[in-house]
Design a protein around this motif. Structure first.
Motif, PDB file in Angstrom:
ATOM      1  N   ASN A  48      11.070   8.520   9.825  1.00  0.00           N
ATOM      2  CA  ASN A  48       9.735   7.493   8.846  1.00  0.00           C
ATOM      3  C   ASN A  48       8.469   7.468   9.653  1.00  0.00           C
ATOM      4  N   GLN A  49       7.384   7.973   9.268  1.00  0.00           N
ATOM      5  CA  GLN A  49       6.109   9.103  10.023  1.00  0.00           C
ATOM      6  C   GLN A  49       5.794   7.637  10.321  1.00  0.00           C
ATOM      7  N   SER A  50       5.696   6.548  10.100  1.00  0.00           N
ATOM      8  CA  SER A  50       5.227   4.800  10.617  1.00  0.00           C
ATOM      9  C   SER A  50       5.667   4.571  11.912  1.00  0.00           C
ATOM     10  N   GLU A 100      15.649  -1.459  14.611  1.00  0.00           N
ATOM     11  CA  GLU A 100      16.870  -1.718  15.176  1.00  0.00           C
ATOM     12  C   GLU A 100      17.688  -0.487  15.826  1.00  0.00           C
ATOM     13  N   TYR A 101      17.927   0.282  15.639  1.00  0.00           N
ATOM     14  CA  TYR A 101      18.469   1.815  16.337  1.00  0.00           C
ATOM     15  C   TYR A 101      17.265   2.840  15.910  1.00  0.00           C
ATOM     16  N   ALA A 146      20.386   2.715   5.718  1.00  0.00           N
ATOM     17  CA  ALA A 146      19.533   2.095   7.632  1.00  0.00           C
ATOM     18  C   ALA A 146      18.233   2.992   7.141  1.00  0.00           C
ATOM     19  N   PHE A 147      18.186   3.950   7.443  1.00  0.00           N
ATOM     20  CA  PHE A 147      16.573   4.790   7.210  1.00  0.00           C
ATOM     21  C   PHE A 147      15.880   3.680   5.861  1.00  0.00           C
ATOM     22  N   THR A 148      15.718   3.748   4.918  1.00  0.00           N
ATOM     23  CA  THR A 148      15.167   2.731   4.308  1.00  0.00           C
ATOM     24  C   THR A 148      14.756   2.037   3.979  1.00  0.00           C
ATOM     25  N   THR A 149      15.773   0.667   4.550  1.00  0.00           N
ATOM     26  CA  THR A 149      15.241  -0.248   4.817  1.00  0.00           C
ATOM     27  C   THR A 149      14.706  -0.958   6.435  1.00  0.00           C
ATOM     28  N   PHE A 198       7.869   5.395   0.506  1.00  0.00           N
ATOM     29  CA  PHE A 198       8.404   5.473   2.186  1.00  0.00           C
ATOM     30  C   PHE A 198       7.497   6.757   3.021  1.00  0.00           C
ATOM     31  N   PRO A 199       7.565   6.632   4.084  1.00  0.00           N
ATOM     32  CA  PRO A 199       6.705   7.860   4.638  1.00  0.00           C
ATOM     33  C   PRO A 199       7.022   8.663   5.403  1.00  0.00           C
ATOM     34  N   LEU A 200       8.266   9.302   4.322  1.00  0.00           N
ATOM     35  CA  LEU A 200       9.054  10.310   4.656  1.00  0.00           C
ATOM     36  C   LEU A 200       8.371  11.496   4.650  1.00  0.00           C
TER      37      LEU A 200
END
Length: 433
Positions: free
Chosen positions: A170-172, A201-202, A270-273, A296-298
């Motif tokens: 996640n670039q952000s 969270e993780y 978990a990544f997208t949320t 999403f900033p992928l």
């Protein structure tokens, strides 16, 4: 998008039967069948109907357009049947035994083309290749070609070339944590820690599927071998790779504990949320991420570099021609049509699939996309780590043993040394058998 093949026990037994009874002409072939001039056999479908077995979900519109044009150009009907990989394997095994095979088959990037080719059930394509212009194979990425070559013969042409082990970030979150895309194990752990410290969270999320452990093994120097006392050697490197992943979860609390499941999407979700900033996965997750969150900033990074260098696992599929094809020459022409660079670019535009030609990487669709450019580059460091096991008829049991080892350590937090020892002791006699 299929990631790997699960070999069922029944199919493994059938494959063993084929290996035991096949001849240079393949199994189930009456002597009365005439050999066609271009390879294969003459039959009631010759020049009329070409039967094509394709993996379920791969009947993409650009391929259907190519097939439609092909039918018009050659005055032939192309009948496409789609199967899940396991079902396709069982159907094709039965076809070999009966002698009534399709004319063209998509294979899953594992042992199908080379083992069945050595058994005489899949045709060597070298005569067709020799009739093409010099350098025909040169435009196909080497990692995809070598999977389908054995004993100096080529039994398949790569269609899709994908890989595991890519770093999705996640670039952000990277920006907020003040870190760059990680390139090594140490940088990955540090980035995950920084992301967590920034309030996420993780820092990362690992997968419950044992196939996702393989890039770590490769990067730490683990070799799959059918010789010696350790099928995955050295044990010390395998233990280190498992412990590194285990520590991310149980010691450093940087990743949630994976849950045993046949579903492998938990890390992606978990990544997208926004619950995790990094995952290790492959191109198959690009489209779902875009679907779940179009904005999403992928950003995607190359496979990590470990103590033994940079490497990862190859995936994808190819096209092969059964020895009893009734339209072998036409099947070869369809292979060429489906693997043209222009078609591969359309496939990527349509569904985001990574393809097999070197020139595909130079197409505007790929080179102008930062993430797809990484995928294209990663093809060069992708390998089939367990190729030494492909000749075994105990593939299913060997795969199960690796699954148990991974789950004991990563899902249950058990001792890596004990899990590795159990794996080695279980697999060695299977390979010897």
């Amino acid at each position: 998008m299929p990631r790997r093949t699960f070999l069922t026990g029944g199919a493994a037994l059938a494959a063993a039967t084929l290996a035991a009874c096949s001849s240079p002409q393949g199994v189930g072939s009456p002597d009365s069948q005439a050999t066609a001039s271009g390879g294969g056999i003459e039959g009631e479908r010759t020049g009329k109907e070409l039967q094509f077995y394709l993996s379920a979900g791969h009947d993409y519109q650009p391929y259907l357009d190519v097939i439609s044009d092909f039918e018009k150009e050659h005055g032939v009907t192309v009948t496409v049947q789609t199967f899940q990989w396991a079902d396709l394997q069982q159907k094709l095994t039965a076809d070999f035994l009966s002698g009534q095979t399709p004319d063209l088959v998509e294979e899953n990037g594992s042992w199908w083309s080379t083992r069945w080719g050595a058994d005489g059930n899949i045709m060597s394509l070298d005569d067709f290749i020799a009739e093409e212009e010099d350098g025909f194979l040169d435009d196909f990425v080497e990692s995809g070609l070598t999977l389908r070559q054995e004993g100096g013969r080529t039994y398949g042409i790569p269609l899709h070339v994908t890989m595991g082990g890519l770093v999705f970030a996640n670039q952000s979150m990277l920006d907020a944590a003040g870190v760059k895309m990680p390139t090594t194990w140490e940088e990955f752990k540090a980035a995950a820690q920084a992301i967590k410290d920034s309030g996420v969270e993780y820092g990362c999320a690992l997968n419950n599927d044992s196939a996702y452990g393989r890039p770590w093994y490769l990067q730490n120097g683990v070799k799959w071998t059918s010789e010696g006392e350790e099928p995955m050697a050295p044990s010390s490197a395998l233990e280190q790779a498992l412990n590194f992943q285990k520590d991310l979860i149980y010691t450093d609390s940087l990743a949630p504990v994976p849950v045993a499941s046949n579903e492998y999407s938990a890390p992606r979700k978990a990544f997208t949320t926004g619950r995790a900033g990094l995952i290790i996965t492959g191109p198959w997750d690009i489209s779902p991420i875009r679907t779940e969150d179009p904005g999403f900033p992928l950003t995607i990074g190359m496979p990590l570099t470990g103590a033994a260098g940079q490497s990862t696992t190859i995936a994808g599929s190819g096209l092969m021609i059964p020895a009893k094809s009734q339209n072998a020459a036409l099947a070869w022409e369809l292979i060429k049509a489906m693997t043209q660079t222009e078609v591969q670019e359309e496939i990527t535009k349509s569904v985001g699939m990574a393809c097999s030609r070197k020139s595909w990487a130079q197409s505007a669709t790929v080179k102008d996309d930062a993430n797809l450019s990484v995928v294209a580059k990663a093809r060069d460091v992708a390998v089939a780590p367990d190729r030494a096991f492909w000749g075994s008829t105990s593939t299913a049991k060997i795969s199960d043993a690796e699954k148990v080892m991974y789950e004991e350590v990563i899902l249950n937090g058990s001792d890596a040394a004990a899990a590795v020892s159990t794996y080695q002791a279980t697999v060695k006699p299977l390979l010897e058998a």
